[in-house]
Design an enzyme around this catalytic site. Structure first.
Site, PDB file in Angstrom:
ATOM      1  N   CYS A 116       0.816  -1.224   0.000  1.00  0.00           N
ATOM      2  CA  CYS A 116       0.000   0.000   0.000  1.00  0.00           C
ATOM      3  C   CYS A 116       0.842   1.263   0.000  1.00  0.00           C
ATOM      4  O   CYS A 116       0.345   2.340  -0.319  1.00  0.00           O
ATOM      5  CB  CYS A 116      -0.943   0.003   1.193  1.00  0.00           C
ATOM      6  SG  CYS A 116      -1.995  -1.434   1.232  1.00  0.00           S
ATOM      7  N   HIS A 256      -3.535   6.682   3.000  1.00  0.00           N
ATOM      8  CA  HIS A 256      -3.880   5.400   2.386  1.00  0.00           C
ATOM      9  C   HIS A 256      -5.285   5.023   2.847  1.00  0.00           C
ATOM     10  O   HIS A 256      -5.633   5.158   4.023  1.00  0.00           O
ATOM     11  CB  HIS A 256      -2.869   4.331   2.812  1.00  0.00           C
ATOM     12  CG  HIS A 256      -3.298   2.955   2.440  1.00  0.00           C
ATOM     13  ND1 HIS A 256      -3.692   2.638   1.163  1.00  0.00           N
ATOM     14  CD2 HIS A 256      -3.424   1.821   3.175  1.00  0.00           C
ATOM     15  CE1 HIS A 256      -4.039   1.367   1.130  1.00  0.00           C
ATOM     16  NE2 HIS A 256      -3.890   0.852   2.337  1.00  0.00           N
ATOM     17  N   ASN A 286     -10.115  -0.744  -0.058  1.00  0.00           N
ATOM     18  CA  ASN A 286      -8.658  -0.636  -0.025  1.00  0.00           C
ATOM     19  C   ASN A 286      -8.094  -1.129  -1.357  1.00  0.00           C
ATOM     20  O   ASN A 286      -8.170  -2.320  -1.667  1.00  0.00           O
ATOM     21  CB  ASN A 286      -8.130  -1.476   1.149  1.00  0.00           C
ATOM     22  CG  ASN A 286      -6.623  -1.403   1.293  1.00  0.00           C
ATOM     23  OD1 ASN A 286      -5.923  -0.933   0.413  1.00  0.00           O
ATOM     24  ND2 ASN A 286      -6.119  -1.876   2.426  1.00  0.00           N
TER      25      ASN A 286
HETATM   26  N1  ACO Z   1     -18.543  -9.692   8.475  1.00  0.00           N
HETATM   27  C1  ACO Z   1     -19.079  -9.977   9.671  1.00  0.00           C
HETATM   28  N2  ACO Z   1     -18.326 -10.308  10.748  1.00  0.00           N
HETATM   29  C2  ACO Z   1     -17.005 -10.364  10.588  1.00  0.00           C
HETATM   30  C3  ACO Z   1     -16.380 -10.076   9.357  1.00  0.00           C
HETATM   31  C4  ACO Z   1     -17.211  -9.750   8.269  1.00  0.00           C
HETATM   32  N3  ACO Z   1     -16.712  -9.449   7.038  1.00  0.00           N
HETATM   33  N4  ACO Z   1     -15.051 -10.193   9.513  1.00  0.00           N
HETATM   34  C5  ACO Z   1     -14.816 -10.532  10.796  1.00  0.00           C
HETATM   35  N5  ACO Z   1     -16.012 -10.647  11.458  1.00  0.00           N
HETATM   36  C6  ACO Z   1     -16.215 -10.964  12.854  1.00  0.00           C
HETATM   37  C7  ACO Z   1     -15.082 -11.775  13.430  1.00  0.00           C
HETATM   38  O1  ACO Z   1     -15.278 -13.143  13.166  1.00  0.00           O
HETATM   39  C8  ACO Z   1     -15.175 -11.446  14.892  1.00  0.00           C
HETATM   40  O2  ACO Z   1     -16.202 -12.193  15.477  1.00  0.00           O
HETATM   41  P1  ACO Z   1     -16.015 -12.834  16.955  1.00  0.00           P
HETATM   42  O3  ACO Z   1     -15.860 -11.650  17.867  1.00  0.00           O
HETATM   43  O4  ACO Z   1     -17.274 -13.599  17.150  1.00  0.00           O
HETATM   44  O5  ACO Z   1     -14.773 -13.669  16.873  1.00  0.00           O
HETATM   45  C9  ACO Z   1     -15.643  -9.989  14.892  1.00  0.00           C
HETATM   46  O6  ACO Z   1     -16.209  -9.738  13.593  1.00  0.00           O
HETATM   47  C10 ACO Z   1     -14.541  -8.992  15.144  1.00  0.00           C
HETATM   48  O7  ACO Z   1     -13.435  -9.295  14.308  1.00  0.00           O
HETATM   49  P2  ACO Z   1     -12.100  -8.447  14.370  1.00  0.00           P
HETATM   50  O8  ACO Z   1     -11.101  -9.019  13.407  1.00  0.00           O
HETATM   51  O9  ACO Z   1     -11.703  -8.270  15.787  1.00  0.00           O
HETATM   52  O10 ACO Z   1     -12.617  -7.036  13.817  1.00  0.00           O
HETATM   53  P3  ACO Z   1     -11.904  -5.639  13.896  1.00  0.00           P
HETATM   54  O11 ACO Z   1     -12.772  -4.698  14.583  1.00  0.00           O
HETATM   55  O12 ACO Z   1     -10.456  -5.763  14.315  1.00  0.00           O
HETATM   56  O13 ACO Z   1     -11.878  -5.208  12.360  1.00  0.00           O
HETATM   57  C11 ACO Z   1     -10.537  -5.133  10.369  1.00  0.00           C
HETATM   58  C12 ACO Z   1     -11.230  -6.030  11.385  1.00  0.00           C
HETATM   59  C13 ACO Z   1     -11.568  -4.280   9.655  1.00  0.00           C
HETATM   60  C14 ACO Z   1      -9.838  -6.027   9.351  1.00  0.00           C
HETATM   61  C15 ACO Z   1      -9.508  -4.237  11.075  1.00  0.00           C
HETATM   62  O14 ACO Z   1      -8.717  -4.993  11.941  1.00  0.00           O
HETATM   63  C16 ACO Z   1      -8.615  -3.480  10.091  1.00  0.00           C
HETATM   64  O15 ACO Z   1      -9.069  -2.617   9.367  1.00  0.00           O
HETATM   65  N6  ACO Z   1      -7.314  -3.745  10.116  1.00  0.00           N
HETATM   66  C17 ACO Z   1      -6.366  -3.044   9.255  1.00  0.00           C
HETATM   67  C18 ACO Z   1      -6.371  -3.637   7.900  1.00  0.00           C
HETATM   68  C19 ACO Z   1      -5.561  -2.771   6.999  1.00  0.00           C
HETATM   69  O16 ACO Z   1      -5.563  -1.570   7.158  1.00  0.00           O
HETATM   70  N7  ACO Z   1      -4.831  -3.300   6.049  1.00  0.00           N
HETATM   71  C20 ACO Z   1      -4.068  -2.386   5.216  1.00  0.00           C
HETATM   72  C21 ACO Z   1      -2.930  -2.876   4.681  1.00  0.00           C
HETATM   73  S1  ACO Z   1      -3.376  -3.687   3.208  1.00  0.00           S
HETATM   74  C22 ACO Z   1      -1.983  -3.869   2.233  1.00  0.00           C
HETATM   75  O17 ACO Z   1      -0.894  -3.443   2.534  1.00  0.00           O
HETATM   76  C23 ACO Z   1      -2.177  -4.689   0.990  1.00  0.00           C
END
Ligand code: ACO
Length: 329
Positions: A116, A256, A286
């Site tokens: 990214c 980003h 993203n």
């Molecule tokens: N729909 C519904 N529920 C979901 C989904 C979905 N798509 N995905 C996960 N859940 C559930 C999980 O199973 C979990 O359930 P549980 O509590 O029963 O176990 C719950 O939602 C919470 O999951 P988390 O992973 O803790 O969710 P979080 O609030 O951390 O959000 C996210 C996840 C959006 C991925 C976040 O961590 C994030 O944005 N991280 C950064 C990602 C990023 O910026 N990447 C950029 C770099 S990309 C590159 O370089 C190519």
């Protein structure tokens, strides 16, 4: 004409594929909901390339617009850089394939892989190459077909990404916003935080890598989130300090586009109102290396950025990598 001796952005353009898929449509095939995706990320829809479109085709559309905006002819371009983690193939480079599709001369072409942060890394590299005096007009592209490496059985990642491309023409000869400064960094201590494990020399493609779904993107979202917020803040501060510029003097921040909650945290940590951030994450998701040029091109062409405005671009991504760039319009 340029009098400062700095590299300038002569023109910029972007391309979003035609197919738009909103969160409700995704929830027909993936166990998710519009509510979960919107509240956790801010994403409402994303664009996906067609089966016939490779990353070089997305790059081509953005590059044509950037070259038209810059009013440069194909024969004037003497360097092509494509930042991508989803190249058409492992080799040759997507930049070489793009060179041919654009009908450019047989000029230097290579891909740059910083996930990214790729487009900002590429601006830094192109500026250095132009500053050396050996290159005059560089075409710099950030392009991704993220849909080609997304695992539709992993709802924690497949709802986050989209496809797209952005491009800029850089030169010291001509008019346009000035690139004032760059900062790039990386921490390679934990590559598995965000990676595509299969298909490289460490784990060549095999029946096992396919059944193990190892050709898809894998991400530890929570850890990446924490690093992103910290590293984006320090990367902004480092660059501003290097140039003796106060954060209050920045008119726009183009971050980003990964997650609106990351942008909100960054806004709080930098004490910069959210209104100064330009985001199109809600419409594109993203798009990795395409994210910043897509947003920058929109902000420029919608006249949101005015002459003399100071703009801070900031990215982070797999590697981990991070980068920031200062642009005076
Ligand atoms: N729909 C519904 N529920 C979901 C989904 C979905 N798509 N995905 C996960 N859940 C559930 C999980 O199973 C979990 O359930 P549980 O509590 O029963 O176990 C719950 O939602 C919470 O999951 P988390 O992973 O803790 O969710 P979080 O609030 O951390 O959000 C996210 C996840 C959006 C991925 C976040 O961590 C994030 O944005 N991280 C950064 C990602 C990023 O910026 N990447 C950029 C770099 S990309 C590159 O370089 C190519």
């Amino acid at each position: 004409m340029s009098t400062s001796g700095r590299t300038r952005i002569l023109g910029i353009g972007s391309y979003g594929p035609e197919r738009v898929v909103n969160n409700n449509q995704l929830s027909n095939t993936v166990e998710t909901s519009d509510e979960w995706i919107r509240t956790r990320t801010g994403i409402q829809e994303r664009r996906f390339a067609s089966d016939e479109q490779a990353t070089s085709d997305l790059s081509l559309e953005a590059a044509k617009k950037a070259m038209e905006d810059a009013k440069v002819l194909p024969e004037e371009i003497d360097l092509v850089l494509v930042a991508t983690i989803t190249p058409d193939m492992a080799f040759p480079s997507t930049a070489c394939i793009l060179q041919h599709k654009l009908g450019l001369n047989k000029v230097a072409c290579f891909d740059l892989e910083a996930a990214c942060s790729g487009f900002l890394y590429a601006l830094d590299v192109a500026d250095a190459m132009i500053s050396s005096g050996r290159y005059s007009k560089a075409l710099v592209v950030g392009a991704e077909k993220m849909s080609s490496i997304m695992d539709w059985e992993d709802r924690t990642t497949c709802v986050l990404f989209g496809d797209g491309a952005g491009a800029a023409v850089l030169s010291r000869d001509g008019d346009g916003p000035e690139l004032l400064g760059f900062y790039c960094g990386a921490d390679g201590s934990n590559p598995s935080l965000l990676c595509q494990p299969g298909g490289g020399s460490a784990l060549p493609a095999s029946a096992d890598t396919i059944t193990g779904r190892k050709h898809f993107l894998k991400m530890n979202g929570r850890e990446i989130f924490k690093s992103a917020v910290r590293v984006m803040e320090s990367s902004c501060r480092k660059l501003l300090d290097q140039h003796n510029i106060a954060i209050e003097d920045i008119n726009h921040i183009i971050p980003h586009q990964a997650n609106m909650r990351i942008v909100e945290s960054l806004s709080q940590r930098l004490n910069v109102p959210l209104g100064k951030f330009y985001c199109n994450l809600d419409r594109f998701g993203n798009t990795s290396a395409a994210s910043i040029p897509l947003a920058l091109s929109e902000a420029v062409h919608s006249q949101r950025i005015k002459p003399n405005d100071l703009c801070l671009l900031v990215a982070f991504g797999a590697g981990l990598t991070w980068s920031s760039t200062l642009v005076r319009f």
